[in-house]
Design a protein around this motif. Structure first.
Motif, PDB file in Angstrom:
ATOM      1  N   ASN A 127       0.806  -1.229   0.000  1.00 49.62           N
ATOM      2  CA  ASN A 127       0.000   0.000   0.000  1.00 49.62           C
ATOM      3  C   ASN A 127       0.836   1.274   0.000  1.00 49.62           C
ATOM      4  N   ALA A 161      -8.204  -0.876   3.319  1.00 50.28           N
ATOM      5  CA  ALA A 161      -6.791  -1.010   2.961  1.00 50.28           C
ATOM      6  C   ALA A 161      -6.242  -2.349   3.437  1.00 50.28           C
ATOM      7  N   ILE A 208      -5.856   4.181   2.577  1.00 43.41           N
ATOM      8  CA  ILE A 208      -4.481   4.119   3.104  1.00 43.41           C
ATOM      9  C   ILE A 208      -4.230   5.307   4.041  1.00 43.41           C
ATOM     10  N   ARG A 268      -8.560   3.608  -2.801  1.00 46.47           N
ATOM     11  CA  ARG A 268      -7.454   2.939  -2.122  1.00 46.47           C
ATOM     12  C   ARG A 268      -6.583   3.971  -1.397  1.00 46.47           C
TER      13      ARG A 268
END
Lengths: 225, 397
Positions: free
Chosen positions: A95, B395, B294, B290
């Motif tokens: 991520n 996430a 995050i 996304r």
């Protein structure tokens, strides 16, 4: 105890047709400076357990106390503040934001804290030196290797100096050499005073000699193999 | 504490800039369209203001009061004898007779404005020479002389020739020597104008001796204009009395109406753009979802994510505003508002080619800002709330 869960239940979409019971009556205690592995198949409830321990959301019922704070009593805003002060996350997909540089990715958690750019760089530099990625600081995230991305993710998890590090399937995209290297870094962090919780079903992790406890999770319950 | 809050917002602003840069293609296209809409709106506002100012400047030397005789609701020739009646009204400085009419040039399909008067008799007669690009006004006694506007000069293709001819009503030809040409600075009023001696105008239009089309009244004290106008209207009941301020209002109404009409069309385009912006801001791409999850799991609060959205929108909108207004200024100042000239200047056939001086006040800028930037901010930040409440755990899952 640093982490205490007592009869924790988590139900997603409660009262709706798509209701899912992810955790049922989970009780768990984790002492500081230990390395714990949550082991279970996909869909067993590991990530939900990790989310509760990571202060992402409170349990539907039961008691969850993380670093001295009762999660169910914390409003959403304070849950966020508690999370950023207490938890460092390392994700399965890393991520990392691809359009940002390594340095910018590492310092992301510091931005809402009002830390000046100079201070941010100073803090990040210490971590990039420890993790041997100083030479990649100004590279974009999509220009570095998988192992380096993992180190960036570790540096980002450590930037706020949290006492607890949570890692979700951290070795899923790494080869065995890099996986061992990751476990070695985790062990160093544990020795430096951090509590490490890793959700994984990779035997390289679960069978690692430095892992103190293995907690089995199956169908949303703690499972003793 | 205050320093930390300030530093936090600087950090978020910094992140917003980098976020804009990462999606530069998408943001550049939004910026371009938005700047285009603002450019159109600002251009219209600037042209309207410039025209009003130009009309105001041009009307500065016109008579304070103009008197026309009316019959059956239409204008007809006014007898010079009415001047005797006016001489009894206290406060009138001077009365100058004038013949004002239109001449249709079939060869060029152009309508010219013909004005016959004794320029030297006007209180500001000498000053009017400043309005000439070359030459002088016709002499009081000299017949067969004229001063023409820029468009007449071009339409008649005079080049080095200095003689123009017009047909009388009986189709006999009357020639004039061109002794002066108006400057383009006063083109709004003089573009299609031909000024000549009053006797020549009477001859050209076959107006009976002792009659003119209107009487120009100059007043000693400008504060008395309305009072004197009322007195004139009372004494000469069959006349229409027009004050300079009334004529100015007519200009404002004409330009304001045209600008307003065009603005309505542009506001429709703006509304369409805002709806599009709302629609875009309401939906999130998987990458954006996304990114937000995050940020949230890393300890960003919903308000921090909203602040990023706000700064992104504000930066795009503010930049579009600056670009739009700057290009509007350039368009009006250096290209004479080429795009909107036909819409705003409904001249008969020949269009004046005067230099516009952009005139835009802080009020106008604020108005454009309120009509463009604020709706855009609302259209992008309000739906962003839905995006900012993306759960942090997505996430992890």
């Amino acid at each position: 105890m640093l982490i205490e869960l007592e009869s924790v239940t988590k139900i997603y979409n409660k009262g709706r047709p798509n209701e899912v019971k992810a955790l049922t009556g989970v009780s768990l205690t984790i002492e500081p400076q230990t390395m714990v592995c949550l082991k279970g198949a996909s869909g067993s409830g590991k990530s939900t357990l990790l989310s509760i321990v990571g202060c992402v959301f409170p349990p539907t019922s039961g008691r969850a106390s993380i670093a001295g704070k009762q999660l169910s009593r914390l409003p959403d805003r304070f849950l966020t503040i508690h999370r950023r002060e207490t938890i460092g996350f390392i994700f399965q997909q890393f991520n990392i934001l691809p359009g940002l540089t390594v340095m910018d990715n590492i310092t992301l958690p510091l931005l809402p804290l009002g830390v000046s750019p100079r201070e941010r760089r100073k803090k990040a530099r210490i971590l990039t030196e420890q993790l041997s990625i100083t030479h990649r600081e100004n590279f974009l995230a999509n220009q570095i290797s998988g192992g380096e991305l993992q180190r960036v993710a570790i540096a980002r998890a450590l930037i706020n100096n949290p006492p607890i590090i949570l890692a979700d399937e951290p070795t899923a995209h790494l080869d065995s050499r890099l996986s061992m290297e990751f476990m070695s870094i985790m062990n160093d962090l544990r020795l430096a005073g951090k509590t490490i919780i890793i959700a994984s079903h990779d035997t390289l992790v679960t069978d690692h000699p430095q892992v103190h406890h293995i907690v089995g999770v199956k169908d949303g319950r703690i499972h003793v193999p | 504490m205050l320093k930390t809050v300030f530093e936090k917002h600087l950090n978020i602003l910094d992140y917003s800039l980098s976020s804009l840069w990462r999606r530069r293609l998408k943001n550049a296209s939004v910026l371009l369209v938005f700047a285009g809409v603002i450019f159109l709106l600002a251009s219209f506002q600037m042209v309207t203001q410039a025209l009003t100012q130009l009309a105001k400047d041009s009307l500065e030397n016109t008579p304070e009061i103009t008197i026309q005789r009316m019959s059956a609701g239409r204008q007809e020739a006014i007898p010079l004898a009415y001047m005797d009646e006016l001489s009894t009204i206290f406060g009138i400085q001077k009365v100058v007779p004038r013949i004002w009419g239109y001449y249709f040039d079939e060869a060029n399909l152009a309508n010219y404005t013909v004005m016959g008067l004794d320029v030297s008799a006007m209180p500001f007669g000498k000053k009017l020479n400043l309005a000439l690009r070359e030459g002088r006004f016709p002499e009081r006694e000299g017949t067969g002389e004229s001063v023409i506007g820029q468009s007449v000069y071009t339409a008649k293709d005079l080049k080095n020739r200095r003689v123009i001819s017009f047909f009388r009503p009986d189709l006999s030809l009357k020639s004039f020597k061109v002794v002066g040409i108006f400057s383009s600075i006063v083109d709004l009023l003089t573009s299609d104008l031909i000024v000549m001696n009053i006797e020549d105008a009477r001859d050209l239009f076959a107006i009976a001796p002792g009659f003119v089309t209107d009487l120009c009244v100059y007043v000693a004290n400008p504060m008395e204009v309305d009072t004197i106008a009322k007195k004139i209207a009372d004494r000469l009941s069959d006349t229409r009395v027009l004050t300079r301020s009334q004529i100015m209002k007519t200009y404002q109404v004409v330009f304001g109406w045209r600008s307003g009409f065009a603005s309505v069309c542009l506001l429709t385009a703006l509304a369409a753009f805002i709806i599009l912006a709302w629609d875009k801001a309401s939906g999130l791409s998987p990458e954006e979802r996304r990114e937000i999850s995050i940020l949230k799991i890393l300890g960003w609060e919903t308000t921090d994510v909203l602040a990023v959205r706000f700064w992104e929108s504000f930066l795009v909108a503010a930049l579009a505003f600056v670009i739009g207004c700057t290009f509007a200024y350039i368009h009006v100042a250096f290209f004479d508002a080429t795009l909107f000239r036909p819409v705003l200047l409904g001249w008969s056939v020949i269009y004046p080619s005067f230099q516009l001086i952009p005139n835009i006040s802080v009020d106008d800028l604020l108005l454009i800002f309120c009509f463009t930037v604020i709706p855009y901010l609302a259209a992008t930040v309000i739906p962003a709330w839905r995006c900012a409440i993306v759960p942090a755990d997505s996430a992890i899952r």
